[in-house]
Design an enzyme around this catalytic site. Structure first.
Site, PDB file in Angstrom:
ATOM      1  N   ASP A 121      85.324 147.946  72.377  1.00 41.44           N
ATOM      2  CA  ASP A 121      84.927 146.972  73.384  1.00 41.44           C
ATOM      3  C   ASP A 121      86.111 146.650  74.296  1.00 41.44           C
ATOM      4  O   ASP A 121      86.789 145.652  74.141  1.00 41.44           O
ATOM      5  CB  ASP A 121      84.412 145.713  72.676  1.00 41.44           C
ATOM      6  CG  ASP A 121      83.424 144.970  73.545  1.00 41.44           C
ATOM      7  OD1 ASP A 121      83.102 145.475  74.639  1.00 41.44           O
ATOM      8  OD2 ASP A 121      82.991 143.887  73.137  1.00 41.44           O
ATOM      9  N   CYS A 414      86.890 106.866  63.460  1.00 42.68           N
ATOM     10  CA  CYS A 414      86.289 107.893  62.608  1.00 42.68           C
ATOM     11  C   CYS A 414      84.789 107.628  62.473  1.00 42.68           C
ATOM     12  O   CYS A 414      84.385 106.516  62.114  1.00 42.68           O
ATOM     13  CB  CYS A 414      86.948 107.880  61.230  1.00 42.68           C
ATOM     14  SG  CYS A 414      86.083 108.942  60.061  1.00 42.68           S
TER      15      CYS A 414
END
Ligand code: IVH
Length: 679
Positions: A121, A414
């Protein structure tokens, strides 16, 4: 020319010859003949001599891999033989039909020989050698006219500026693929990120972008590689082989790298087997491929079969299922990992990619969101490669509808425990500061603690850990050992028997090794091999805990960052309490014998590792051996004591056998490491 000048000239010629030989061994034979340091030393010596004596400079010197004057435009180059493309097949039925079309045209049903190779590729390049010297290189362009990228191609290390031997055609056009190996791609993108440069979506784009630079010095700094896959124009015809595979072997002899997994097979069934075989290796190959290519091996038959439109009838690409798809970003959630790292996870409109339904992809971190300029509601290209978590490659700008979009906002607290989040300067990662009071970090820490390579607690699945934490039955790893069979039996899907089994498994897990215990603690950046090296170096937990920064960086494979993490882990009072509780619960390990450096069992023994190891990474194996005093080098020589040969070991194994060096299998290595208490 006076004597001394003559001597310099010869010296330069000798250094060039040496470097050409090292390059050939390294890139074509895949068998480095000298350590990198020696290569660099010879290269420096050559460059110094060439600088002192510009009269001996030569455009084909192996020193000329650094790029030259920048261009203002690329010139056009007309290909003498058009550069074609390939048709594709996607299934076994289409593959059979390809073979049948060939049979029909040849009016012969006899099984044919094919040359098979991976479909790399990258991008196609034509390189012209005149009398063995690289004189021109061009991109494919539209197949008829390409761009002159000679200066750039000359900077690629694996492309020889001069051919080897003397039986090549005076005029020889070599075709092949320029690509960027996966590791180089990762590293380049990392550097680009740090320098605020363009980040490439995939290795192919990176290869194309690196080659299409007007300034060849930029190309020279990019990790490009090359494999030849065909011969274009050549003249005279006498010395060229009459089969594709034999031609590839000739190119190798002349110094051009050819993909090592090229294979000659007979008949359609063996083509399918080759496809399967390469598919299995795909993830462990050092470069990206998107399928395999089959070519009728006989050049005579190729000529009989000819072309249709712009593709040959004698070759086809067998593509792997697509790895990229388009879908919509529905939402972004934030997950907290074991070390507190907060990872944005993309929730996607489910879509099938290569046969697997994908509904989540990782967005890595805040930088990645910034890089992609992505918003909720966007249409995105996603990519799934092997077993790795799917990624978002890019946003499809044309499908954007601003009215439907929402910004992605990175949390400042958080999402699990509400502690504040912190992002250290120059680090990409944002972390929750909550430590083990954060449920998410606690869950992940306990999963890690009980995992196979750590304390190996049988029967403690992820769901059960999560339930224990959610019910607040466990607040630290040490609490695991306080659980009773009665408590466990009350959990969902647990009976009395499985509860007792788990209690027994926990009891059994208490008997461990210092290395596994250190690993189980989940100290940042301390993986299995590092934990092992720490154990072997310090011998006791106490010595590891009290080691200072200077002592830690003495340990094999412990750098500054790791040493800092270790110091701060043990400095944390909470961690000390957990360790004390674990020891009080009865965790123990056999004392490691104290041997001085002189008595290290493998002291100064030289090992070479080759092929794929199935039970450990090569780096781990290297660290284990070094921990026992061994030296691990990259190339086989008469000085090598042992060669460890894993799966698909190649030329190093042959060389070691020729030199009569002792060969160890992976089982021998495991036995050796076990014998010395490493595993
Ligand atoms: S042979 C006439 N072999 O695929 C045959 N091509 O779709 C021409 N490619 O432009 C090509 N790996 O860039 C061939 N082993 C391989 C290849 C390969 C990659 C690329 C090449 C070409 C494209 C054709």
């Amino acid at each position: 020319m006076n004597d001394s000048l003559n001597q310099t000239k010869q010296q330069i010629a000798e250094l060039r010859r040496l470097l050409e030989d090292y390059n050939y061994q390294y890139y074509v034979q895949d068998n480095p003949s000298v350590p990198d340091a020696e290569y660099d030393r010879v290269m420096r010596e050559l460059i110094a001599l060439e600088q002192a004596h510009p009269e001996f400079q030569s455009p084909d010197s192996p020193s000329q891999k650094v790029g030259g004057q920048a261009l203002s435009v690329f010139e056009q180059v007309e290909h003498r033989v058009p550069m074609l493309s390939l048709d594709n097949v996607f299934s076994d039925d289409e593959l059979k039909a390809f073979e049948q079309r060939i049979f029909d045209r040849l009016k012969n049903n006899q099984a044919l020989e094919f040359s098979c190779e991976p479909k790399l590729d990258g991008l196609a390049i034509s390189i012209l050698y005149r009398n063995g010297k690289l004189v021109q290189a061009a991109t494919r362009g539209d197949g008829r006219v390409g761009e002159n990228v000679t200066d750039n191609i000359k900077t690629i290390r694996s492309i020889p500026l001069k051919l080897r031997g003397d039986n090549f055609p005076a005029e020889l056009e070599v075709r092949g693929e320029v690509f960027m190996p996966k590791a180089g791609f990762e590293k380049l993108n990392q550097q680009q990120k740090e320098n605020g440069g363009k980040v490439f979506a995939n290795p192919r784009n990176a290869a194309a972008g690196s080659l299409r630079q007007l300034d060849s010095k930029i190309t020279a700094a990019r990790p490009l590689a090359f494999y030849a896959y065909s011969v274009g124009y050549f003249e005279p015809e006498d010395n060229i082989a009459s089969s594709h595979f034999a031609r590839m072997m000739q190119l190798k002899d002349w110094g051009l790298p050819v993909c090592p997994v090229i294979k000659k097979v007979t008949g359609c069934q063996q083509l399918a087997e080759y496809y399967q075989w390469i598919g299995e290796q795909r993830n462990s190959l050092a470069y990206e491929i998107d399928g395999v290519v089959y070519k009728v091996d006989s050049i005579e038959l190729q000529q009989t079969l000819g072309f249709v439109a712009r593709a040959p009838r004698w070759a086809t690409a067998h593509k792997f299922p697509a790895q990229e798809e388009i879908t919509q970003l529905l939402d972004v959630e934030f997950q907290v990992g074991r070390t507190g790292a907060i990872t944005p996870v993309a929730r996607l409109q489910p879509v099938s990619v290569g046969g697997v339904t994908v509904s989540n992809a990782t967005l890595h971190n805040a930088d990645e969101i910034e890089r992609l300029q992505i918003k909720i509601g966007d249409t995105v290209i996603i990519r799934r490669a092997g077993d790795v978590i799917p990624q978002i490659v890019s946003v499809v700008e044309e499908k954007r509808d601003d009215a439907e979009l929402t910004d992605i906002v990175f949390p400042t607290e958080c999402p699990v425990c509400g502690s504040h989040v912190e992002r250290i300067e120059n680090e990409a990662v944002t972390r929750c500061s909550g430590g083990l009071i954060c449920g998410a970090q606690l869950k992940e820490s306990i999963k890690h603690f009980a995992s196979r390579k750590a304390l190996d607690v049988d029967g403690l699945g992820n769901k059960l850990v999560e339930a224990f934490v959610d019910l607040e039955m466990i607040k630290t790893p040490a609490d695991l050992f306080k659980l009773t069979a009665e408590q466990i039996a009350q959990m969902e899907r647990m009976g009395q028997k499985s509860a007792e089994n788990l209690v027994n498994a926990l009891e059994k897990a208490k008997q461990t090794t210092l290395a596994k215990f250190l690993y189980s603690l989940g100290i940042r950046e301390v993986g299995e091999a590092t934990a092992n090296n720490l154990a072997l170096h310090f011998k006791t937990l106490d010595a590891v805990q009290t080691a200072n920064f200077e002592q830690l960086i003495e340990v094999n494979d412990v750098g500054q960052v790791v040493a800092e993490h270790i110091v701060s882990f043990f400095a944390e009072a909470h961690n000390q309490t957990v360790i004390e509780d674990l020891l009080a619960a009865g965790i123990n390990w056999p004392q490691i014998e104290v041997v001085s450096a002189d008595e290290q069992p493998l002291k100064d023994k030289i090992f070479v590792l080759t092929g794929t190891l199935s039970t450990m990474g090569r780096n781990d194996a290297k660290a284990y051996l070094q921990g026992l005093g061994a030296k691990v080098t990259g190339s086989v020589s008469a000085k090598t004591d042992y060669l460890v040969a894993g799966e698909s070991a190649g030329s190093k194994l042959t060389k070691a056998q020729d030199l009569g060096i002792e060969i160890l299998t992976e089982d021998d290595l495991t036995a050796l490491l076990t014998e010395h208490g490493v595993l």
